[in-house]
Structure formats: C-alpha cells, structure tokens
Design a protein around this motif. Structure first.
Motif, PDB file in Angstrom:
ATOM      1  N   ARG A 128     -10.990   2.510  -2.487  1.00 48.92           N
ATOM      2  CA  ARG A 128     -10.221   2.614  -1.244  1.00 48.92           C
ATOM      3  C   ARG A 128     -10.060   1.244  -0.572  1.00 48.92           C
ATOM      4  O   ARG A 128     -10.989   0.455  -0.555  1.00 48.92           O
ATOM      5  N   GLY A 129      -8.873   1.022  -0.076  1.00 50.11           N
ATOM      6  CA  GLY A 129      -8.579  -0.273   0.536  1.00 50.11           C
ATOM      7  C   GLY A 129      -8.277  -1.352  -0.496  1.00 50.11           C
ATOM      8  O   GLY A 129      -8.168  -2.539  -0.173  1.00 50.11           O
ATOM      9  N   GLY A 130      -8.118  -0.948  -1.755  1.00 51.39           N
ATOM     10  CA  GLY A 130      -8.034  -1.900  -2.869  1.00 51.39           C
ATOM     11  C   GLY A 130      -6.780  -2.754  -2.920  1.00 51.39           C
ATOM     12  O   GLY A 130      -6.736  -3.732  -3.667  1.00 51.39           O
ATOM     13  N   SER A 174       0.850  -1.198   0.000  1.00 49.05           N
ATOM     14  CA  SER A 174       0.000   0.000   0.000  1.00 49.05           C
ATOM     15  C   SER A 174       0.881   1.241   0.000  1.00 49.05           C
ATOM     16  O   SER A 174       2.076   1.151   0.258  1.00 49.05           O
ATOM     17  N   ALA A 175       0.242   2.371  -0.220  1.00 47.74           N
ATOM     18  CA  ALA A 175       0.922   3.664  -0.051  1.00 47.74           C
ATOM     19  C   ALA A 175       1.148   3.880   1.439  1.00 47.74           C
ATOM     20  O   ALA A 175       0.507   3.241   2.271  1.00 47.74           O
TER      21      ALA A 175
HETATM   22  N1  ASP Z   1      -3.680   3.193  -0.552  1.00 49.94           N
HETATM   23  C1  ASP Z   1      -5.026   2.822  -0.896  1.00 49.94           C
HETATM   24  C2  ASP Z   1      -5.993   3.362   0.128  1.00 49.94           C
HETATM   25  O1  ASP Z   1      -5.578   3.971   1.104  1.00 49.94           O
HETATM   26  C3  ASP Z   1      -5.188   1.348  -1.075  1.00 49.94           C
HETATM   27  C4  ASP Z   1      -4.908   0.518   0.148  1.00 49.94           C
HETATM   28  O2  ASP Z   1      -4.145   0.931   1.022  1.00 49.94           O
HETATM   29  O3  ASP Z   1      -5.437  -0.588   0.220  1.00 49.94           O
HETATM   30  O4  ASP Z   1      -7.168   3.234  -0.053  1.00 49.94           O
END
Ligand code: ASP
Ligand code: ADP
Ligand code: MG
Length: 412
Positions: free
Chosen positions: A149-151, A41-42
């Motif tokens: 988001r959360g991908g 992830s970032a």
């Molecule tokens: N960086 C993206 C988010 O914050 C994807 C992830 O972290 O899963 O949604």
C-alpha cells in the motif's frame, strides 16, 4: 532542460475533472522543455475497494491473484491521463509495468528489482511524455506484482533513479510534510526541509504521506525528493541530506514530528512455557510467513509459572498470523491467542533525540496526565513509540505535538 518524474496520488486522480487538472500540471512542465515521466495512483478509494473484494472472496487469499485485482486501479488512471493529455494535443502514452518492464519480486508487497529505461529513452527522444501506473511491476514469471500500500511513491522514486532524473516530485493532497498529520492537528507546521533519515523514520511509523521504501530509495540514490500539492501552487517540502540542513545553519527541534499508525494489531499468547526456544518457536513461523513483527513485550513469569507474550503485526497480516500460530500452538504449548485491532501506535521522531535525554519520559508523562494507558513501548535512536487504545489517537497525537513544542504559533 531537466529530466523529472511527477507522481500524482489518488486524490489528485479521483475523477476526470481532477485528471484534467493534473494534465495541466504535466503540460506546464513539458512546455518548459523538461523530459517528463508521470507515475499515477489509482483513484482515491479504488484500491481499498479492490482489497475489500479480495477479503470478501476469501479471508486468506492467494497474493498472486490479489495483485491481479488490485493492480487494475492504476491501469485505469494511466490510460485516462494519457487520453486527456492527447486531447490537449500532447504526445503522451501509457506504459504498463510489464511494458517497460518494471521487474519485481514477490507478491502483494513486491520489491522492485530493476527498471528497463530503453522504452522511456525512446519516448524522450521523440519528445513524448510517458505515463506509468504506480504500485505495479512484473515478476520473472510474467505475473503482475504490486508493491504494498502506498507503493506508487516507490514506483516514482525507483523510476527516477533508473532514468537518472534530476528530481522526483510527489504531488499529493497536502502541500508538504508537516510536523504531524495536518488532518488531525490543525496546528501542525509545514516543514521546508526534512532529512531523508527523519522522513524514513516518520514514514515507517505511519506518516503515510510517503511510502517508507520510497524514502529509503531516494536516500540511497540521493534523489532530490519534493512533496507538494497538486491543488495549490505553493512551495512544498524538500527531503534532503543531513548536510543540507547544516549548510543552512538550521536549528533543529529535538522532535521533528509525531506520527500514528492504526494498521497494527496486538496479539497476546497466553501461557507461554518458560523455557529456552519458546519465543523462537513463535516468531519462526511468522518470519517464514513473511509477517513483520514490530513491538514485543514479554511478561516475566514467577518461578515455575508461564508467561504471556504480546507483540504487534500489521492488521492486514492478522489472519495469516493467527493461522500460522494456530499451527504451532500444540508444539509450543501456549494456551490461548488473544487479538486486538483497536490499538494505535503513536511515535515521536527526531534526529535531535540522539543528544537529548528525557524524550521518552516526557511522552509517558504527557500520556499519563491524560490517563492514557500504554500497552507496549519500543524505542530506537531517533524514535519513541507507544501502543495505546485506538480511541485516544487524536488526543494523544495532539497533546504530544504540544508537549514537544511543535504547535504553530497562534495566528493573528
Ligand atoms: N493505489 C495504491 C494504494 O492505494 C498505491 C498508491 O496509491 O500509492 O495503496
Ligand atoms: P496520495 O494519495 O497522494 O499518495 P496519501 O493519502 O498516501 O496521498 O498521503 C497524503 C496524506 O498523508 C495526507 O492527506 C495526510 O492526511 C497524511 N499525512 C500523515 N502524516 C502527514 C505528515 N506528517 N505531513 C503531511 N501529511 C501527512
Ligand atoms: Mg500515498
């Protein structure tokens, strides 16, 4: 030797110190002789920061360009992890979504259509470690796409399925899946096992520990999924098939967990004409704009009068929703659009609900005792959700957690 995908979330990747720690975990698995692909992830907070830039640039923005902006966070962390692993003497390289490629359709909430694993197979043949940015793919036009988001969770599971991995490990900032968000209820209990079905429902009502789609994919491919801590070396939570629980003769609570979701906004259309087709004329344009409507309540009009229609949409889609509704206001004939973002959806989930009555009644009574007003309700076979004012989030989650007997025993 096993083939594994290791996914690290934003908190685990926040800064060089933590990336170094993650590199240590990757090294350990590689040295056990496993074939390892890492999805990252970032850094924590980075995607929020990038999304905010888009919002400041324009209130309604082009999703294609949004993707160009927000996909960048994962590019940074993939490169940094590869550099760190190389510095430790390991054969690691990053591969962006377009380099594999990870084919995706649609922008901002793109769906993964397929992943080419030829590049990865070559990496494994050369005993290498592949680092892949989560959250991103490439469209047939060659544009960047992000997965919602959360991908990154979904990237990890899709990759695991494509490369026929033996398991997919999701490393995060908690050491497993709990009966509710442990940051809200310190007495939440860690679950050793959760079924795909329950996890799917928990995720879909806001337990953000896993992105909903990642659980759906894991379920479809029967991919063993584990949620564990990147900070503490303790066993995590396994997401498993239903039979697994029965095999172990495990007792099931009627309610498995409580989740909440602040990312819903309430929309009320005032003075909707009482005629066939009025509701369809409202939801048609929203569906066309790809907006997911969740809870719906319509007041019953008295003879000859108009009704009010209340529903919820994701907060991120509120501006788009209002724009779409303004466009049909005259034709449909409602008089006003009211919106409220200070609401939260609180849900109780459990497979055991199928065979137990009174779960919803208990929820309503528990909230009533605390004087918490319910604005909307939805139920499914294994879930009850209510919409309440946001200020009661913590209180509602806590009292429901206790009411359904989920609190951990007092310690000592
Ligand atoms: N960086 C993206 C988010 O914050 C994807 C992830 O972290 O899963 O949604
Ligand atoms: P990552 O950046 O690793 O993807 P997320 O922030 O997306 O991490 O998800 C982990 C967070 O999910 C935890 O910090 C926790 O606050 C939250 N969470 C919500 N519900 C639950 C739950 N039932 N069990 C565990 N964590 C939960
Ligand atoms: Mg996450």
């Amino acid at each position: 030797m096993a083939r594994i995908v290791m996914k690290f979330g934003g908190t685990s990747m926040a800064g060089i110190e933590r990336i170094r720690h993650v590199a240590g975990l990757v090294k350990r698995e590689a040295e056990r002789g496993h074939e390892v692909a890492v999805v990252v992830s970032a850094m924590a907070g980075e995607t929020d920061r990038l999304v905010q830039f888009c919002r400041e640039a324009a209130s309604v923005y082009d999703p294609r360009e949004y993707d160009v902006v927000v996909a960048s966070g994962e590019q940074v962390t993939s490169g940094l992890l590869a550099i760190t692993l190389q510095g430790m003497g390991l054969n690691a390289r990053s591969y962006m979504g377009w380099q594999l490629p990870i084919r995706a359709s649609g922008h901002a909430t793109g769906l993964i259509e397929g992943i080419d694993v030829a590049v990865l197979e070559r990496v494994f043949d050369e005993a290498g470690i592949a680092i892949i940015p989560g959250f991103q793919g490439v469209t047939t036009e060659g544009a960047l796409a992000t997965l919602g988001r959360g991908g990154s969770d979904t990237s990890a599971v899709a990759l695991a399925a494509a490369m026929k991995a033996d398991r997919c490990d999701i490393y995060t900032d908690v050491d497993g899946v709990y009966t509710t968000d442990p940051r809200i209820v310190p007495r939440a209990r860690k679950l050793d096992l959760v079924t795909y079905e329950e996890m799917l429902e928990l995720a879909s009502v806001g337990a953000k520990v896993l992105q909903t789609r990642s659980v759906g994919l894991a379920m479809r491919y029967k991919m063993p999924l584990q949620v564990l801590s990147s900070f503490e070396d303790v066993p995590g939570t396994m997401i498993v098939d239903d039979d697994k629980l029965e095999e172990r003769g495990m007792e099931r609570n009627v309610v498995t967990g409580i989740a909440h979701d602040r990312n819903e906004a309430r929309v009320t259309l005032v003075g909707l004409p009482d005629r066939p087709g009025a509701v369809a004329a409202v939801f048609g344009p929203l569906a066309e704009a790809n907006i997911n409507v969740d809870m719906i309540v319509q007041s019953v009009p008295r003879a000859g009068e108009r009704s009010d229609l209340t529903f919820t949409v994701p907060t991120a889609s509120l501006a788009h929703s209002v724009a779409a509704l303004e466009g049909v206001k005259g034709d449909v004939g409602f008089s006003e659009i009211l919106t409220d973002t200070n609401v939260v959806k609180v849900s109780a989930v459990g497979v055991g609900m199928r065979s137990n009555a009174g779960i919803a009644a208990k929820m309503f009574a528990t909230l009533a005792e605390r004087n918490i007003n319910i604005l909307a309700i939805t139920t499914s076979e294994i879930k009850v959700s209510v919409l309440i004012p946001e200020e009661y989030t913590e209180l509602a989650v806590r009292v429901l957690h206790t009411a359904y007997g989920l609190d951990a025993e007092d310690e000592g």
